[in-house]
Design an enzyme around this catalytic site. Structure first.
Site, PDB file in Angstrom:
ATOM      1  N   CYS A   1       4.495   0.931  -3.383  1.00 31.91           N
ATOM      2  CA  CYS A   1       3.389   1.863  -3.165  1.00 31.91           C
ATOM      3  C   CYS A   1       2.152   1.049  -2.823  1.00 31.91           C
ATOM      4  CB  CYS A   1       3.147   2.735  -4.392  1.00 31.91           C
ATOM      5  SG  CYS A   1       1.812   3.934  -4.164  1.00 31.91           S
TER       6      CYS A   1
ATOM      7  N   CYS B   1      -2.264   5.830   3.007  1.00 33.24           N
ATOM      8  CA  CYS B   1      -0.886   5.471   2.646  1.00 33.24           C
ATOM      9  C   CYS B   1      -0.573   4.040   3.071  1.00 33.24           C
ATOM     10  CB  CYS B   1       0.126   6.443   3.248  1.00 33.24           C
ATOM     11  SG  CYS B   1       1.822   6.174   2.674  1.00 33.24           S
TER      12      CYS B   1
END
Length: 312
Positions: free
Chosen positions: A88, A238
């Site tokens: 992530c 992101c």
């Protein structure tokens, strides 16, 4: 009564909850094996931390563990309201900011171990965090899928630490006011990919859908909309999605090695990206900022009917 010590932050608007203490022992083995034990034996702890009433569909958890790689300052397993993440990007930026807040790292170069590999990170004096992400690559170009109500949608399948389908076909402007329409559209793409049996390498589930376009502010930056696995949209640009996009740009010869790429998310907040060639794809570098929002203890009362989260 169980207590879990956490620090919350947000990276470009997307939350991260770092778990410091109070979690069950996941035993020996590498981080991929620990993640599988987390999934098989302690998944209710995931939902307690990431799901309502303590969390939300946007929350990404980051469980800190002793690293197996001696070069790393910590190990981390990322998870969310529906499952587990290999890597992530925004969460790693949040972890670095949290470690700095705790005094566990100082500005400089560090390494963080994840279930999909060890990533290099750099903390600057001004708080900027840069991630040398896992090797990223385009798995398939020009993939077409029939999406009910939208016709044929064309895009690339790429890996940036998670699997992405990246398309430039958008049903509307990439703005916060359009998030409901964009969410419905990207969910329809995800369902269509699943129905068509389209996957990443070795059958990897494509659980992130990314729409890529141009920022509306005239800055020359790119802007994206990313649907996450739990069907919430990413508030940040992101990090793994930006890495996957960089891999596609590199494969198409549209971005040179070392060239700067400014990637806005749906809120207009931005990450800076660049890459160098590596193996089968690229080694991306993503830079951004995180901000601490809370230090707290989560309380799990066995008498609470929602002690382990509200799970659909």
């Amino acid at each position: 009564m169980h207590t879990i010590d956490v620090i919350d932050s947000h990276t470009a608007g997307e939350p991260t909850r770092v778990v410091l203490a109070g979690f069950p022992d996941l035993g020996d083995g590498d981080l991929a094996q620990c993640r599988e034990r987390f999934r098989s034996d302690f998944d209710h702890w995931r939902s307690a931390i990431a799901c309502e009433p303590r969390g939300s569909d946007t929350m990404v958890g980051a469980l800190l563990l002793p690293p197996r790689d001696p070069s790393a300052c910590t190990g981390v397993i990322f998870f969310n309201n529906v499952g587990y993440l290999g890597m992530c990007g925004h969460g790693t930026i949040g972890v670095v900011r949290t470690l700095a807040e705790l005094g566990r790292i100082a500005p400089g170069q560090h390494r963080i171990e994840t279930p999909v590999g060890t990533v290099g990170v750099a903390l600057a004096d001004d708080g900027t965090v840069s991630i040398d992400n896992v090797e990223s690559y385009r798995h398939a170009a020009g993939v077409e899928v029939d999406v009910p109500g939208h016709g044929r949608v064309r895009g690339d399948v790429a890996w940036g630490g998670n699997w992405f389908f990246i398309t430039e076909q958008a049903p509307c402007a990439l703005g916060l006011a359009q998030q409901r329409e964009l969410t419905a559209y990207t969910e329809a793409i995800r369902l269509a990919l699943e129905a068509a049996g389209i996957t990443g390498e070795a059958g990897g589930e494509i659980d992130h859908i990314e729409i890529s376009g141009v920022a509306p502010d005239g800055s020359g930056a790119a802007r994206n909309f990313v649907l996450c696995p739990g069907l919430a949209y990413d508030r940040s640009p992101c990090g793994t999605g930006t890495s996957a996009k960089l891999a596609c740009l590199a494969a198409d010869g549209k971005l040179a090695e070392g060239e700067r790429w400014l990637q806005q998310g749906i809120l207009g907040s931005a990450f800076e990206g660049s890459y160098r060639h590596s193996g089968r794809g690229i080694a991306p570098r993503i830079s951004g900022h995180a901000f601490i929002t809370a230090r707290s203890q989560l309380l799990i009362d066995p008498a609470d009917p929602f002690a382990w989260g509200i799970v659909a």
